[in-house]
Design an enzyme around this catalytic site. Structure first.
Site, PDB file in Angstrom:
ATOM      1  N   MET A  26       0.842  -1.194   0.000  1.00  0.00           N
ATOM      2  CA  MET A  26       0.000   0.000   0.000  1.00  0.00           C
ATOM      3  C   MET A  26       0.883   1.251   0.000  1.00  0.00           C
ATOM      4  O   MET A  26       0.424   2.342   0.351  1.00  0.00           O
ATOM      5  CB  MET A  26      -0.928   0.006   1.210  1.00  0.00           C
ATOM      6  CG  MET A  26      -1.884  -1.190   1.198  1.00  0.00           C
ATOM      7  SD  MET A  26      -3.421  -0.879   2.048  1.00  0.00           S
ATOM      8  CE  MET A  26      -2.840  -0.505   3.680  1.00  0.00           C
ATOM      9  N   GLY A  27       2.154   1.097  -0.389  1.00  0.00           N
ATOM     10  CA  GLY A  27       3.047   2.241  -0.433  1.00  0.00           C
ATOM     11  C   GLY A  27       3.479   2.683   0.948  1.00  0.00           C
ATOM     12  O   GLY A  27       3.365   1.933   1.914  1.00  0.00           O
ATOM     13  N   ASN A  28       3.987   3.924   1.033  1.00  0.00           N
ATOM     14  CA  ASN A  28       4.547   4.445   2.287  1.00  0.00           C
ATOM     15  C   ASN A  28       5.576   3.442   2.812  1.00  0.00           C
ATOM     16  O   ASN A  28       5.502   2.982   3.948  1.00  0.00           O
ATOM     17  CB  ASN A  28       3.420   4.693   3.295  1.00  0.00           C
ATOM     18  CG  ASN A  28       3.901   5.482   4.496  1.00  0.00           C
ATOM     19  OD1 ASN A  28       4.930   6.165   4.421  1.00  0.00           O
ATOM     20  ND2 ASN A  28       3.199   5.374   5.591  1.00  0.00           N
ATOM     21  N   HIS A  33       9.473  -3.434   3.732  1.00  0.00           N
ATOM     22  CA  HIS A  33       9.022  -3.687   2.359  1.00  0.00           C
ATOM     23  C   HIS A  33      10.222  -3.991   1.447  1.00  0.00           C
ATOM     24  O   HIS A  33      10.135  -4.817   0.547  1.00  0.00           O
ATOM     25  CB  HIS A  33       8.313  -2.457   1.779  1.00  0.00           C
ATOM     26  CG  HIS A  33       7.011  -2.129   2.438  1.00  0.00           C
ATOM     27  ND1 HIS A  33       6.862  -1.069   3.284  1.00  0.00           N
ATOM     28  CD2 HIS A  33       5.794  -2.717   2.340  1.00  0.00           C
ATOM     29  CE1 HIS A  33       5.602  -1.005   3.692  1.00  0.00           C
ATOM     30  NE2 HIS A  33       4.940  -1.991   3.149  1.00  0.00           N
ATOM     31  N   GLY A 144       4.528 -10.121   3.934  1.00  0.00           N
ATOM     32  CA  GLY A 144       5.249 -10.006   5.194  1.00  0.00           C
ATOM     33  C   GLY A 144       4.590 -10.849   6.270  1.00  0.00           C
ATOM     34  O   GLY A 144       3.357 -10.867   6.387  1.00  0.00           O
ATOM     35  N   LYS A 146       4.670 -10.171   9.261  1.00  0.00           N
ATOM     36  CA  LYS A 146       4.146  -9.286  10.303  1.00  0.00           C
ATOM     37  C   LYS A 146       2.615  -9.321  10.270  1.00  0.00           C
ATOM     38  O   LYS A 146       1.968  -9.315  11.304  1.00  0.00           O
ATOM     39  CB  LYS A 146       4.639  -7.863  10.098  1.00  0.00           C
ATOM     40  CG  LYS A 146       3.905  -6.944  11.010  1.00  0.00           C
ATOM     41  CD  LYS A 146       4.523  -5.609  11.146  1.00  0.00           C
ATOM     42  CE  LYS A 146       3.573  -4.749  11.910  1.00  0.00           C
ATOM     43  NZ  LYS A 146       2.339  -4.500  11.136  1.00  0.00           N
ATOM     44  N   LEU A 181       8.660  -3.213  12.140  1.00  0.00           N
ATOM     45  CA  LEU A 181       8.509  -2.072  11.232  1.00  0.00           C
ATOM     46  C   LEU A 181       7.117  -2.092  10.610  1.00  0.00           C
ATOM     47  O   LEU A 181       6.609  -3.142  10.233  1.00  0.00           O
ATOM     48  CB  LEU A 181       9.569  -2.112  10.137  1.00  0.00           C
ATOM     49  CG  LEU A 181      11.034  -1.991  10.565  1.00  0.00           C
ATOM     50  CD1 LEU A 181      11.916  -1.650   9.373  1.00  0.00           C
ATOM     51  CD2 LEU A 181      11.232  -0.947  11.666  1.00  0.00           C
ATOM     52  N   SER A 182       6.508  -0.916  10.541  1.00  0.00           N
ATOM     53  CA  SER A 182       5.169  -0.780   9.984  1.00  0.00           C
ATOM     54  C   SER A 182       4.993   0.662   9.523  1.00  0.00           C
ATOM     55  O   SER A 182       5.520   1.584  10.153  1.00  0.00           O
ATOM     56  CB  SER A 182       4.129  -1.093  11.069  1.00  0.00           C
ATOM     57  OG  SER A 182       2.878  -0.538  10.714  1.00  0.00           O
ATOM     58  N   SER A 183       4.237   0.827   8.449  1.00  0.00           N
ATOM     59  CA  SER A 183       3.973   2.192   7.979  1.00  0.00           C
ATOM     60  C   SER A 183       3.268   2.995   9.068  1.00  0.00           C
ATOM     61  O   SER A 183       3.419   4.212   9.160  1.00  0.00           O
ATOM     62  CB  SER A 183       3.094   2.155   6.741  1.00  0.00           C
ATOM     63  OG  SER A 183       3.705   1.377   5.748  1.00  0.00           O
TER      64      SER A 183
END
Ligand code: PAF
Length: 278
Positions: A26-28, A33, A144, A146, A181-183
């Site tokens: 989803m970008g960002n 990623h 991922g 996650k 890690l997460s947007s």
């Protein structure tokens, strides 16, 4: 690296001679990623990343409008890691008409955990992923770990529809203090960012206890929930589940090597999820 915005341009760029690997996003983007891209390169020759913020994944009260759109920066990051092609359609391109045909995953797997707190979420994920798979027709797709439940649902989707591709789960990338890690970490203020590591600390403690032979999962879950709530979190769940079907393990069932601890909790305005295989 080519960036395309339409399905027609995408299809014109797809190579028929090389193994195609899709990384849906989803970008960002963040380092997590980019590890998916590294893994994608090891699995095939043409690496395609999709960037699409999927409205079907957001309930009306969730952060669809707030979700950061950072296409230019995302593309620079993807190019630096050797991605070959970016598919970044807008909503009109991917959903020219309202998407009335949907993929409804097995409720036993999809209406629990995240699906319980975000009704319809995995129907949104499965529907858009099915569409992306149909556009790209990859040999491999990388997800991922996650988003553990999402990864398991993707495996089941591909298996049940006999889709001709392999799903690969990429281990979670963590900051030095353990935060996955997460947007959405970008929403945390500096104080919350420091506290956010408490979530993975609790998961680690449960995993270590189970690996050392503890069997009382309910007490471990309750203690972790209490500790996090005392630290200012609002816990949705902390739970030990079987890795394959995400159901609670039966009494006496082997835990180490067969289970995963999953958690979702809110720190301030930000809802974070994490998990650790035991
Ligand atoms: O994990 C995500 O970012 C999304 O759920 C995905 C797989 C890109 C589908 O929209």
């Amino acid at each position: 690296m080519k960036v395309v915005h339409t399905i027609a341009d995408l299809r014109a760029q797809l190579s028929n001679r090389s193994k195609r690997v899709l990384v849906p996003t989803m970008g960002n983007l963040h380092e997590g990623h980019l590890r998916l891209i590294d893994t994608a390169r090891r699995h095939g020759e043409q690496v395609i990343a999709s960037i699409f913020v999927n409205r079907l994944l957001f309930a009306p009260h969730e952060d669809f409008d707030r979700y950061p759109r950072t296409l230019e920066r995302d593309c620079e990051m993807l190019a630096s890691r050797g991605c070959d092609l970016v598919f970044a359609p807008d909503e009109k391109e991917l959903y020219p008409q309202p998407q009335t045909f949907k993929v409804h995953p097995d409720p036993a797997l999809a209406d629990i955990l995240e699906g319980h707190f975000r009704p319809g979420f995995f129907t949104g994920v499965c529907t858009v992923v099915m569409k992306l798979l149909s556009c790209v027709q990859p040999d491999v797709a990388i997800f991922g770990q996650k988003d553990y439940q999402q990864w398991r649902i993707m495996e089941r989707l591909v298996n049940q529809f006999a889709l001709p591709l392999q799903i690969v789960g990429e281990p979670t990338c963590r900051a030095e203090d353990g935060l996955a890690l997460s947007s959405r970490n970008a929403y945390l203020n500096p104080t919350e960012r420091v506290q956010a590591a408490q979530l993975s600390t609790q998961l680690r403690q449960i995993a270590e206890a189970l690996r050392s032979g503890a069997t009382d999962t309910s007490t471990l879950e309750a203690q972790a929930t209490q500790t996090l709530n005392d630290q200012g979190w609002k816990v949705d769940y902390v739970t030990v589940r079987r890795r394959m079907d995400l159901l609670p393990p039966a009494p006496g069932e082997a835990l180490a090597g067969a289970c995963v601890v999953l958690a979702a909790a809110r720190m301030g305005q930000t809802r974070l999820i994490d998990n650790l295989e035991v």
